[in-house]
Design a protein around this motif. Structure first.
Motif, PDB file in Angstrom:
ATOM      1  N   GLU A  36       0.820  -1.203   0.000  1.00 51.48           N
ATOM      2  CA  GLU A  36       0.000   0.000   0.000  1.00 51.48           C
ATOM      3  C   GLU A  36       0.858   1.258   0.000  1.00 51.48           C
ATOM      4  OE1 GLU A  36      -3.834   1.882   2.403  1.00 51.48           O
ATOM      5  OE2 GLU A  36      -2.667   0.227   3.259  1.00 51.48           O
ATOM      6  N   ASN A  37       0.689   2.071  -1.041  1.00 52.91           N
ATOM      7  CA  ASN A  37       1.338   3.381  -1.198  1.00 52.91           C
ATOM      8  C   ASN A  37       2.826   3.310  -1.551  1.00 52.91           C
ATOM      9  OD1 ASN A  37      -1.071   4.727  -0.544  1.00 52.91           O
ATOM     10  ND2 ASN A  37      -0.626   4.569   1.644  1.00 52.91           N
ATOM     11  N   LEU A  38       3.408   2.122  -1.650  1.00 52.86           N
ATOM     12  CA  LEU A  38       4.806   1.987  -2.056  1.00 52.86           C
ATOM     13  C   LEU A  38       4.860   1.447  -3.476  1.00 52.86           C
ATOM     14  CD1 LEU A  38       7.844   2.063  -1.481  1.00 52.86           C
ATOM     15  CD2 LEU A  38       7.639  -0.272  -0.555  1.00 52.86           C
ATOM     16  N   HIS A  39       5.486   2.208  -4.363  1.00 45.18           N
ATOM     17  CA  HIS A  39       5.485   1.872  -5.785  1.00 45.18           C
ATOM     18  C   HIS A  39       6.901   1.689  -6.303  1.00 45.18           C
ATOM     19  CE1 HIS A  39       1.229   3.219  -7.054  1.00 45.18           C
ATOM     20  NE2 HIS A  39       1.252   3.097  -5.747  1.00 45.18           N
ATOM     21  N   LEU A  40       7.070   0.728  -7.204  1.00 47.38           N
ATOM     22  CA  LEU A  40       8.264   0.611  -8.019  1.00 47.38           C
ATOM     23  C   LEU A  40       7.953   1.158  -9.403  1.00 47.38           C
ATOM     24  CD1 LEU A  40       9.586  -2.948  -7.074  1.00 47.38           C
ATOM     25  CD2 LEU A  40      10.272  -0.728  -6.132  1.00 47.38           C
ATOM     26  N   ARG A  41       8.938   1.809 -10.041  1.00 44.76           N
ATOM     27  CA  ARG A  41       8.667   2.525 -11.272  1.00 44.76           C
ATOM     28  C   ARG A  41       9.703   2.178 -12.341  1.00 44.76           C
ATOM     29  NH1 ARG A  41       8.653   8.590  -9.789  1.00 44.76           N
ATOM     30  NH2 ARG A  41       7.378   8.748 -11.678  1.00 44.76           N
ATOM     31  N   LEU A  42       9.225   2.194 -13.582  1.00 48.75           N
ATOM     32  CA  LEU A  42      10.077   1.929 -14.740  1.00 48.75           C
ATOM     33  C   LEU A  42       9.681   2.880 -15.854  1.00 48.75           C
ATOM     34  CD1 LEU A  42      12.063   0.103 -16.439  1.00 48.75           C
ATOM     35  CD2 LEU A  42      10.040  -1.264 -17.021  1.00 48.75           C
ATOM     36  N   GLY A  43      10.672   3.470 -16.517  1.00 47.79           N
ATOM     37  CA  GLY A  43      10.420   4.326 -17.665  1.00 47.79           C
ATOM     38  C   GLY A  43      11.383   3.997 -18.785  1.00 47.79           C
ATOM     39  N   VAL A  44      10.848   3.750 -19.986  1.00 46.41           N
ATOM     40  CA  VAL A  44      11.669   3.401 -21.150  1.00 46.41           C
ATOM     41  C   VAL A  44      11.367   4.419 -22.258  1.00 46.41           C
ATOM     42  CG1 VAL A  44      12.284   1.630 -22.825  1.00 46.41           C
ATOM     43  CG2 VAL A  44      11.564   0.962 -20.506  1.00 46.41           C
ATOM     44  N   PRO A  45      12.306   5.321 -22.568  1.00 44.73           N
ATOM     45  CA  PRO A  45      12.052   6.386 -23.544  1.00 44.73           C
ATOM     46  C   PRO A  45      12.667   6.096 -24.911  1.00 44.73           C
ATOM     47  CG  PRO A  45      13.934   6.975 -22.219  1.00 44.73           C
ATOM     48  CD  PRO A  45      13.539   5.567 -21.807  1.00 44.73           C
ATOM     49  N   PHE A  46      11.972   6.546 -25.938  1.00 40.19           N
ATOM     50  CA  PHE A  46      12.489   6.575 -27.300  1.00 40.19           C
ATOM     51  C   PHE A  46      12.161   7.937 -27.896  1.00 40.19           C
ATOM     52  CE2 PHE A  46      12.008   2.074 -26.517  1.00 40.19           C
ATOM     53  CZ  PHE A  46      13.121   1.519 -27.123  1.00 40.19           C
ATOM     54  N   SER A  47      13.051   8.455 -28.713  1.00 41.35           N
ATOM     55  CA  SER A  47      12.836   9.751 -29.329  1.00 41.35           C
ATOM     56  C   SER A  47      13.307   9.734 -30.774  1.00 41.35           C
ATOM     57  CB  SER A  47      13.583  10.855 -28.567  1.00 41.35           C
ATOM     58  OG  SER A  47      13.074  10.989 -27.262  1.00 41.35           O
ATOM     59  N   GLY A  48      12.697  10.572 -31.566  1.00 41.49           N
ATOM     60  CA  GLY A  48      13.113  10.690 -32.952  1.00 41.49           C
ATOM     61  C   GLY A  48      13.032  12.124 -33.408  1.00 41.49           C
TER      62      GLY A  48
END
Length: 290
Positions: free
Chosen positions: A66-78
């Motif tokens: 509860e209220n504790l989160h793990l996070r992942l972000g994978v970016p691509f740009s062009g």
């Protein structure tokens, strides 16, 4: 195309049944549940060379307890149009954790830590004769997500947030800083080995029907060095003279059952920043799960 996307989102909001509103998140999303989403941003760059740009950000916010989160972000740009060169590049992958503590039913305090692994995919820049790689300058313009574009650096970003919810209004204030150290010496540019950058945001939203809101936010980054050397390293442009970048954003957000949308138009505020970047636009779709 932009008008069509905006009309679609407004149609969705106005025709949804009652559900929980999406609420605001200028930099940090302290959502109570797990979410997976795709964010798309697009716009035009004017300096150092004209180009159209497009960002994709896949993100996962997983509620461990509860209220504790793990996070992942994978970016691509062009980008397209920089001296006739087109490219598609992977940015730094983000790993992080956040926690939100409900002090009262209307006051929540959150905090988090994000690490951006140095997975930026370098590519040969076009032979422009410039002192900066236009591709790097372009990627840095997603300014409150600049850590995704810090080539040759390992960014570490602690942050805190304060959220107020009262009388259908929702406001959130974020503060944080990024410390980044160089992991691979760049052969083309002489940059700072250690880089510091402050970042902050304030957002205000109003919940209209329990499932839709209009949000206005200001996000900013600031270089603590009086000479702006960290901002120059961030943008990859030793000629950049500004120490601050601020953007005003406005747009509708909505949530119906497990699906959340938002559309946002963003406007650079500083004169130097506006000379480099035109107004740009975000579209996000998220799926919520327990």
């Amino acid at each position: 195309m932009r008008t069509g996307i905006a009309l679609f989102i407004l149609f969705f909001i106005l025709n949804s049944a009652a559900a929980e509103a999406a609420h605001v998140w200028p930099q940090t999303d302290y959502s109570p549940k797990s979410r997976v989403g795709l964010e798309i941003a697009f716009g035009e760059m004017k300096e150092p060379v004209p180009a159209d740009w497009l960002h994709y950000l896949f993100n996962l916010d997983f509620n461990v307890i509860e209220n504790l989160h793990l996070r992942l972000g994978v970016p691509f740009s062009g980008y397209q149009g920089a001296y006739g060169k087109d490219n598609f590049i992977r940015g730094n992958i983000m790993l992080g954790a956040s926690y939100m503590y409900p002090v009262t039913p209307w006051l929540h305090v959150g905090g988090g830590l994000r690490l951006f692994t140095p997975t930026y995919e370098s590519a040969e820049p076009p032979s422009t004769g410039l002192t900066t790689d236009p591709r790097r300058a372009l990627l840095s313009h997603w300014h409150y997500r600049f850590q995704y574009a810090m080539e040759d650096y390992f960014p570490i970003s602690p942050e805190i947030g304060l959220r107020l919810m009262r009388w259908n209004f929702f406001s959130q204030t974020d503060f944080g800083f990024t410390y980044a150290f160089e992991v691979d010496e760049n052969e083309r540019y002489n940059r700072e080995y250690h880089m510091w950058m402050l970042h902050y945001a304030f957002a205000l939203g109003y919940d209209f029907w329990g499932y839709a809101e209009l949000c206005v936010s200001i996000t900013g980054i600031a270089d603590p060095d009086t000479g702006g050397k960290h901002m120059q390293s961030l943008t990859g442009n030793p000629m950049y003279t500004g120490r601050n970048m601020h953007v005003l954003s406005i747009g509708p957000r909505g949530q119906y059952k497990w699906a959340a949308f938002f559309f946002e138009a963003s406007f650079p505020l500083e004169k130097d920043f506006r000379e480099v970047l035109d107004p740009y636009y975000h579209f996000t779709f998220q799926v919520e799960f327990p």
